[in-house]
Every structure is written in C-alpha cells, then in structure tokens.
Design an enzyme around this catalytic site. Structure first.
Site: not given
Ligand code: NAP
Ligand code: HSE
Length: 436
Positions: A187, A205, A134, A201, A14
């Site tokens: 990635g 979010k 993202g 995860d 990132v």
C-alpha cells in the site's frame, strides 16, 4: 461543534487507516479536543471492497454528493487521489462550508493555490499534513515550529516507495521490479507507480515543502524531476565503495540567484544521518538561520502512519472552527498576500558534484581523452575507480567523482565524452550532495 461527523471521499489504504485511528483512539482524541469525532460515511467505487471489521458501521456509498451535500458532515477527508473528480468535489465541499483534509499531494501541488483561495472565501480550512512524508508532522513543524526562522534549504527523502526499492536493491541485491511489486502490495505506491519511480510524487511533495519554507506560490511545473528507474545495482555498489549511499532526494534552496527546486537520485556521504534513512522511512532535513539544522524522521507511507497525519489535521480544523480566517495559520505558512514570486533557478545553473560511470574501451589514452574534456570545462576529478574488464568484454567501467561544477558545464563535458569512439553508450550521471 461538540459532535463532529467526518465523511471520507475514498476509503482505501489511507481512508481506512485514518478511520481506524479515529475509532481506536476516540477517547484520547476526545480528551485532546473536547469533541466526539466520528466517521459517518465513505465514498468508494465498489461497495463490495474489503472493509476492516472495526469500520463495519461506516455507511458506504458510490455517490460523493451524499457526503458533499450532507448537512450533518462537518469535515470532508479526501483520500481518493488523482486530480478529478477530487478537485471539483473539494471545491464543492468548501463552497458548502465544510472543512477539508486531504492526503492528495498531486492535487495540492497543482491546484492548491485555487483551493486555498476558495477556502478563504468561504471561511473554511484546507489541511494537508498527510500529503508530505506520510506520518511525519513536517508541514506543522516547518509552518509553525520554525515560523521564526528564515529557511535556507531543505532536503528530504520524501518518497517511501523509491527509498524502499533503493534500500532493498542495496542490502539484498533484489530486482527493481520485484521490490516495486512488494511496495504496491504493502500500500505504499501510488495508483500509477511511475509517479513514485520517476520522481513525480516527490516533486509534488517538494513543491509543497518549498512553498511553506520560502513563502512562494505552489509551482509544481518548475521542479526539475528525475526518478530512480535508471539506477542500477552496480551504481549502488560503486557508491558504497566510495563511502556514499544513493538516495532519492528532494532539494529546495533559497540562493542569491533565486529558488532551486530539484528532485533526483543523489550520492550522500554514508556518515550523514539522512543517508541511513532506509526502507519506507522518510526524513526531511531543514537548514534554518536561527535553529540551524533540524531533521524530521518517520514512516513516509502506509495506512496508519498516514492516517495519523489525517487525524491530526481533522483535530486541528475542528479546534479552529470558531476562529476567523485571519486567526488561523495560513495554508502556505505565509499570509496569502505576502507570497513572493521569486525567480526559479534553471537546471543549467545548479551547482553540485557528480558521480559519473563511463563504459570505455580498455586501451591506452582513453582516460587522457576523458580527463582533457573534463579539464576543458574546469571540472576537477576527486576520486576514480577503474574495474577489471569482464572476461568476455573489452570494455571497462570507469567511475569518477568530480568536484562541484555548474550543470551546464557538466552537460557539455558529458556530450563530449559520449562522442568519443572509445566510449560506449551513455554516461551515467548522479549528483552528489554533501548536505553539510
Ligand atoms: P487507495 O488505497 O487506492 O484508495 C483510494 C480510494 O478512493 C478507494 O476506496 C477507491 O475506491 C476510492 N476512489 C478512487 N477514485 C474514486 C472515484 N472516482 N470515485 C469514488 N471513489 C474513488 O489509495 P491510497 O493509497 O489510500 O491513496 C489515497 C490518496 O492518499 C492518494 O492521493 C495518495 O497519493 C495519498 N497518500 C497515500 C499514502 C499511502 O501510503 N498509500 C500516503 C500518503 C498519501 P475503491 O475502494 O472502490 O477502489
Ligand atoms: N507513494 C507515496 C510514497 C505514498 O511511496 O511515498 C506516500 O506519500
């Protein structure tokens, strides 16, 4: 602030993705903000790590204090991940009067309330668009674009790795672990990939999305969390046979009972747009009172898509630098003193339809027993598939779709079915969401 220097805490997927976008699009960024924004330095653990050729001028260090205490750095981007040292470093950066941009959803979901409070005290911004979905600007869309609405519910495919795995399992019959390895190489996955495949995860979010949608404090511990590791290729195939796709879904809704927060795999009718969001792509569907349903779609992970969100945040905090704290968009969309501590709905109260896969003995009367147990809990069956037994087995899988029922009743029914002598092992249960 005409010349803006950015320091990166973490320069991996990132960090470098964002820095590349800043360097490549410097002219466009200047035309939009009226500022020259440059990458001054970056912290890594190992300075011999691979750095993209266009970022060779960025000074690398292993000492975060060189960035946190550099008076020439105006914005700190945190892209290292984890809770510590990220949390302490960001609190320190904020105390030093630096704006902070982070892609770290784990940090925001768990420590965001503390971080926002500190930022308000010191008159700086904490921006976190890259933390959810993202490259999709979903935080900005909900927080600003839908600001006039009362949001009723939202549902999202918000973990790219899980969606990539489920898609490859369905389309190419690939093995779970093999696809996970590919997601790691690309990635997409977290440093600890169990965060992806066990739903943690996505729960981070969803915590963030629910706060900005409903104006409640961040409550990660309240999210019911289930991952995809128990989903088999057989389930994806049966779901398809029934006209559904299995997706890993984050769902938050404001009901009369309170706020429902859950993350789990779900069967979604294949005719829904969101059921066709495949690979590493993410989508968030939001139902709001004035606009109706809107959906936000795009790459949910990866270097430059996530970098795109980081850069947009840098531009935002730079533009708002001279605005007073009261004139900035609140971090969680609602004024900090207007957040409400709404009740969280318990798992036993969730109300959904279910897909059940039961391995039963191939003999008369078994289905009658299963139907009686479901009937006792007032659970109606909507569809049923029974397969031929394997040549070397006397057991057959039976697949049921039920009508909507509260989860407490389904828990009791499943316990009863699993206790039958004619049933082998555990019943596989996957919720069904119509998202109508
Ligand atoms: P990554 O590729 O592993 O990069 C992490 C970077 O941080 C590396 O440069 C690493 O140093 C550095 N680092 C880690 N711990 C450190 C420490 N204690 N001290 C100094 N440097 C440290 O991770 P990533 O995929 O970029 O993810 C970073 C963050 O973005 C995470 O919070 C993740 O959840 C989030 N995120 C990732 C994506 C994605 O698609 N990957 C998307 C959205 C959000 P070395 O270079 O020496 O290893
Ligand atoms: N590991 C995360 C995912 C990265 O797969 O969605 C993006 O947040």
């Amino acid at each position: 602030m005409n010349r803006v220097n950015v320091g990166f805490l973490g320069f991996g997927t990132v960090g470098q993705g964002a820095a590349k976008v800043l360097v490549r699009n410097a002219l466009e960024i200047n035309r939009r903000t009226g500022r020259d924004i440059s990458v001054k330095s970056a912290v890594v653990r190992n300075t011999s790590r691979t750095i993209e050729p266009e970022l060779k001028d960025v000074a690398l260090t292993t000492d975060p204090q060189e960035i946190i205490n550099d008076p020439d750095i105006h914005v700190v981007v945190e892209a290292m991940g984890g809770d510590e040292p990220a949390r302490s470093l960001l609190l320190q950066a904020v105390a030093n009067g630096k704006h902070v941009v982070t892609a770290n959803k784990a940090l925001i979901a768990v420590y965001g309330n503390e971080l926002f409070e500190a930022a308000r005290e010191h008159g700086v911004s904490v921006a976190f668009e890259a933390a959810v979905a993202g490259g999709i600007p979903v935080i900005k869309s909900i927080r600003e674009g839908l600001a006039g609405n009362r949001i009723q519910w939202l549902a999202g495919i918000i973990n790219g790795t899980s969606n990539f795995i489920l898609t490859e399992m369905r389309d190419k019959q690939r093995d779970f672990n093999d696809v996970l390895e590919e997601a790691q190489a690309l990635g997409y996955a977290e440093a600890d990939p169990t965060f992806d495949v066990e739903g943690i995860d996505a729960a981070h979010k969803l915590t963030i999305l629910a706060s900005i949608a409903f104006g409640v404090p961040l409550k990660f511990d309240a999210v019911y969390t289930e991952g995809i590791s128990h989903i088999t290729q057989a389930d994806t195939a049966y779901a398809q046979e029934l006209g559904y796709r299995i997706k890993h879904l984050g769902y938050a809704s404001h009901t009369d009972n309170g706020i429902e927060l859950r993350v789990h795999p779900a069967l979604i009718p294949e005719r829904r747009l969101i059921a066709n969001v495949d690979g590493v792509m993410n989508a968030v569907l939001v139902q709001a009172d004035a606009v109706g349903p809107t959906m936000y779609y795009g790459a949910g992970a990866g270097a430059e898509p996530t970098g795109s969100s980081v850069v947009a945040d840098i531009m935002d905090v730079v533009r708002l630098d001279s605005a007073s704290v009261d004139n900035r968009v609140p971090s969680l969309a609602f004024q900090h003193d207007a957040l409400s501590d709404t009740r969280i709905v318990s798992k036993a109260e969730f109300e959904t339809s279910f897909y059940l896969r039961i391995l039963v003995e191939d003999k008369p009367g078994v289905m009658a027993d299963v139907s009686r147990i479901l009937g006792d809990e007032k659970i109606s069956i909507e569809a049923i598939i029974q397969k031929e037994p394997d040549a070397d087995s006397a057991r057959v899988p039976v697949i049921l779709l039920t009508r909507k029922i509260v989860e407490g009743a389904m828990d009791r029914a499943i316990a009863g079915i699993e206790a039958l002598d004619s049933v082998e092992g555990n019943v596989t249960r996957i919720r069904v969401e119509s998202l109508a």
